[in-house]
Scaffold this motif. Structure first.
Motif, mmCIF file in Angstrom:
data_model
loop_
_atom_site.group_PDB
_atom_site.id
_atom_site.type_symbol
_atom_site.label_atom_id
_atom_site.label_comp_id
_atom_site.label_asym_id
_atom_site.label_seq_id
_atom_site.Cartn_x
_atom_site.Cartn_y
_atom_site.Cartn_z
ATOM 1 N N VAL A 1 0.848 -1.201 0.000
ATOM 2 C CA VAL A 1 0.000 0.000 0.000
ATOM 3 C C VAL A 1 0.878 1.244 0.000
ATOM 4 N N ARG A 2 1.859 1.249 0.907
ATOM 5 C CA ARG A 2 2.781 2.382 1.017
ATOM 6 C C ARG A 2 3.534 2.611 -0.291
ATOM 7 N N PHE A 3 3.959 1.522 -0.900
ATOM 8 C CA PHE A 3 4.730 1.589 -2.142
ATOM 9 C C PHE A 3 3.881 2.159 -3.282
ATOM 10 N N ILE A 4 2.660 1.650 -3.424
ATOM 11 C CA ILE A 4 1.776 2.121 -4.489
ATOM 12 C C ILE A 4 1.426 3.592 -4.280
ATOM 13 N N SER A 5 1.109 3.962 -3.042
ATOM 14 C CA SER A 5 0.777 5.348 -2.760
ATOM 15 C C SER A 5 1.956 6.271 -3.056
ATOM 16 N N HIS A 6 3.153 5.846 -2.684
ATOM 17 C CA HIS A 6 4.349 6.636 -2.980
ATOM 18 C C HIS A 6 4.469 6.884 -4.483
ATOM 19 N N GLU A 7 4.259 5.839 -5.273
ATOM 20 C CA GLU A 7 4.354 5.992 -6.726
ATOM 21 C C GLU A 7 3.264 6.900 -7.274
ATOM 22 N N LEU A 8 2.067 6.828 -6.701
ATOM 23 C CA LEU A 8 0.995 7.721 -7.128
ATOM 24 C C LEU A 8 1.385 9.178 -6.889
ATOM 25 N N GLY A 9 2.014 9.444 -5.749
ATOM 26 C CA GLY A 9 2.458 10.795 -5.462
ATOM 27 C C GLY A 9 3.547 11.266 -6.401
ATOM 28 N N THR A 10 4.541 10.416 -6.595
ATOM 29 C CA THR A 10 5.641 10.759 -7.497
ATOM 30 C C THR A 10 5.133 10.974 -8.915
ATOM 31 N N TYR A 11 4.225 10.106 -9.355
ATOM 32 C CA TYR A 11 3.693 10.214 -10.715
ATOM 33 C C TYR A 11 2.931 11.515 -10.911
ATOM 34 N N LEU A 12 2.105 11.882 -9.916
ATOM 35 C CA LEU A 12 1.346 13.125 -10.023
ATOM 36 C C LEU A 12 2.267 14.335 -10.092
ATOM 37 N N MET A 13 3.334 14.311 -9.316
ATOM 38 C CA MET A 13 4.309 15.406 -9.385
ATOM 39 C C MET A 13 4.937 15.481 -10.773
ATOM 40 N N MET A 14 5.361 14.330 -11.291
ATOM 41 C CA MET A 14 6.028 14.314 -12.591
ATOM 42 C C MET A 14 5.112 14.827 -13.700
ATOM 43 N N GLU A 15 3.833 14.497 -13.600
ATOM 44 C CA GLU A 15 2.877 14.975 -14.611
ATOM 45 C C GLU A 15 2.779 16.497 -14.621
ATOM 46 N N ASN A 16 3.005 17.121 -13.481
ATOM 47 C CA ASN A 16 2.737 18.547 -13.351
ATOM 48 C C ASN A 16 3.989 19.414 -13.206
ATOM 49 N N LEU A 17 5.159 18.814 -13.400
ATOM 50 C CA LEU A 17 6.387 19.594 -13.385
ATOM 51 C C LEU A 17 6.749 20.042 -14.798
ATOM 52 N N SER A 18 7.465 21.122 -14.900
ATOM 53 C CA SER A 18 7.815 21.702 -16.197
ATOM 54 C C SER A 18 8.903 20.894 -16.893
ATOM 55 N N SER B 1 7.422 13.029 -1.858
ATOM 56 C CA SER B 1 6.425 11.957 -1.931
ATOM 57 C C SER B 1 6.457 11.106 -0.665
ATOM 58 N N SER B 2 7.643 10.777 -0.201
ATOM 59 C CA SER B 2 7.784 9.969 1.013
ATOM 60 C C SER B 2 7.220 10.689 2.232
ATOM 61 N N TYR B 3 7.569 11.957 2.372
ATOM 62 C CA TYR B 3 7.131 12.731 3.524
ATOM 63 C C TYR B 3 5.604 12.852 3.561
ATOM 64 N N LEU B 4 5.012 13.240 2.443
ATOM 65 C CA LEU B 4 3.563 13.426 2.404
ATOM 66 C C LEU B 4 2.818 12.105 2.551
ATOM 67 N N ASN B 5 3.382 11.052 1.971
ATOM 68 C CA ASN B 5 2.757 9.734 2.069
ATOM 69 C C ASN B 5 2.648 9.295 3.524
ATOM 70 N N THR B 6 3.721 9.483 4.255
ATOM 71 C CA THR B 6 3.735 9.069 5.662
ATOM 72 C C THR B 6 2.885 9.981 6.546
ATOM 73 N N MET B 7 2.994 11.284 6.331
ATOM 74 C CA MET B 7 2.355 12.235 7.237
ATOM 75 C C MET B 7 0.867 12.439 6.957
ATOM 76 N N ILE C 1 13.860 15.456 3.609
ATOM 77 C CA ILE C 1 12.754 15.151 4.515
ATOM 78 C C ILE C 1 12.725 16.181 5.650
ATOM 79 N N GLU C 2 13.885 16.467 6.210
ATOM 80 C CA GLU C 2 13.959 17.424 7.309
ATOM 81 C C GLU C 2 13.535 18.818 6.849
ATOM 82 N N TRP C 3 13.903 19.174 5.629
ATOM 83 C CA TRP C 3 13.521 20.489 5.106
ATOM 84 C C TRP C 3 12.009 20.582 4.947
ATOM 85 N N TYR C 4 11.388 19.524 4.407
ATOM 86 C CA TYR C 4 9.931 19.543 4.237
ATOM 87 C C TYR C 4 9.218 19.590 5.588
#
Length: 325
Positions: free
Chosen positions: A232-249, A267-273, A288-291
């Protein structure tokens, strides 16, 4: 509950990664050991000799023939069409005849049909020019894949298919408890997916190797974990990364290796938090610490600006620390 996250069964995806596993290409596991003796040693040697061309390593490296010989054939829905693809590959790189009917390439690369013959010729010429340096390797690999597809379908897939389907059925119950993951990511990143669905293909041959493999824009391949929450964690992480990649310049994408840690860590930080509450495996790092210090839930931010700012400030901190020594 109907969601855009779909689970797809694919004999061709299963076959392609089965061959990588039994040839010990990127994967060294019990599955490969179990089934490798079904195949001729010479065929497995041919694949193994081309390992560098056929494998990927996260965001850092993609083998020269990965798309042509792994990604594209894995997207087919049936063995017959996949075999036709490999026959076309052999014909093209054996004869160099660019005037034949090769519409198969455009459909698999872009999902679009050719408008006319001149467009087809231009596209096939581009494919040929890119890969012709590897024509011998391409032909050898394609022959191996053709020689073994029927064996896989008749002797292996009928054994593994019920196992995968039973696992998928049980796993869907687990991931369903986490709600609509794609909508959650859209809400927190303030951007929308451009794809209609995200297809998860679960297979049992890729332990101890690359996971979350995007074989095309709509389909990602994952292994089967005993602990469902890990997947679940792995799939969600990829969903986050994929959405970012779709919307980056294109600017960021052209410099992806430099931004990759910033993207993956966000993606890791938001997925966990905020998304699943499951601890990610990236571990603590300076991004991670910066986010943690700079991301605020519900704040009005622009995704790309956040990622750029993270990278810029962390690079400054690194230079400052280096100058102190």
């Amino acid at each position: 509950m109907e969601t855009r996250l779909k689970f797809k069964e694919s004999i061709c995806t299963s076959y392609v990664f089965h061959m990588l596993s039994v040839a010990n290409i990127g994967y060294e596991n019990d599955y490969g050991t179990k089934y490798k003796d079904y195949h001729h040693l010479e065929d497995l040697k041919i694949l193994k000799n081309n390992e560098t061309y056929l494998t990927v390593e996260g965001g850092s490296r993609c083998g020269q023939l990965y798309t042509l010989m792994v990604g594209i054939p894995a997207t087919y829905d049936n063995i017959m069409d996949m075999d036709s693809y490999f026959h076309s590959i052999i014909e093209l790189f054996s004869t160099g005849d660019l005037n034949r009917e090769y519409s198969i390439f455009r459909n698999r690369y872009t999902g679009e049909a050719f408008e006319d013959l001149s467009q087809q010729r231009a596209f096939v010429n581009e494919v040929y020019e890119i890969f012709n340096t590897y024509s011998t390797e391409i032909i050898d690999i394609a022959h191996v894949m053709l020689r073994n597809s029927k064996l896989f379908q008749e002797r292996v897939y009928e054994k593994t298919r019920p196992i995968v389907n039973e696992y998928t059925k049980a796993f869907k119950q687990t991931i369903g408890k986490f709600g609509d993951l794609m909508s959650k990511w859209e809400q927190i990143l303030l951007v929308a997916y451009k794809i209609p669905n995200f297809n998860v293909i679960l297979i049992d041959s890729i332990d101890n190797g690359a996971q979350a493999i995007d074989i095309n824009q709509l389909n990602d391949v994952f292994g089967m974990y005993d602990n469902h929450e890990v997947l679940v964690r792995f799939i969600s992480h990829e969903l986050g990364t994929y959405l970012m990649m779709e919307n980056l310049s294109d600017e960021v994408k052209s410099d992806l290796l430099d931004y990759w840690n910033a993207i993956e860590s966000l993606s890791s930080y938001l997925n966990t938090m905020y998304i699943t509450g499951l601890a990610d495996d990236v571990g603590a790092n300076e991004y991670i610490e910066w986010y943690k210090s700079n991301y605020e839930m519900g704040s009005d931010f622009i995704l790309e600006q956040l990622i750029k700012k993270a990278r810029e400030e962390i690079e400054k901190n690194r230079k400052r620390k280096n100058s102190e020594f």
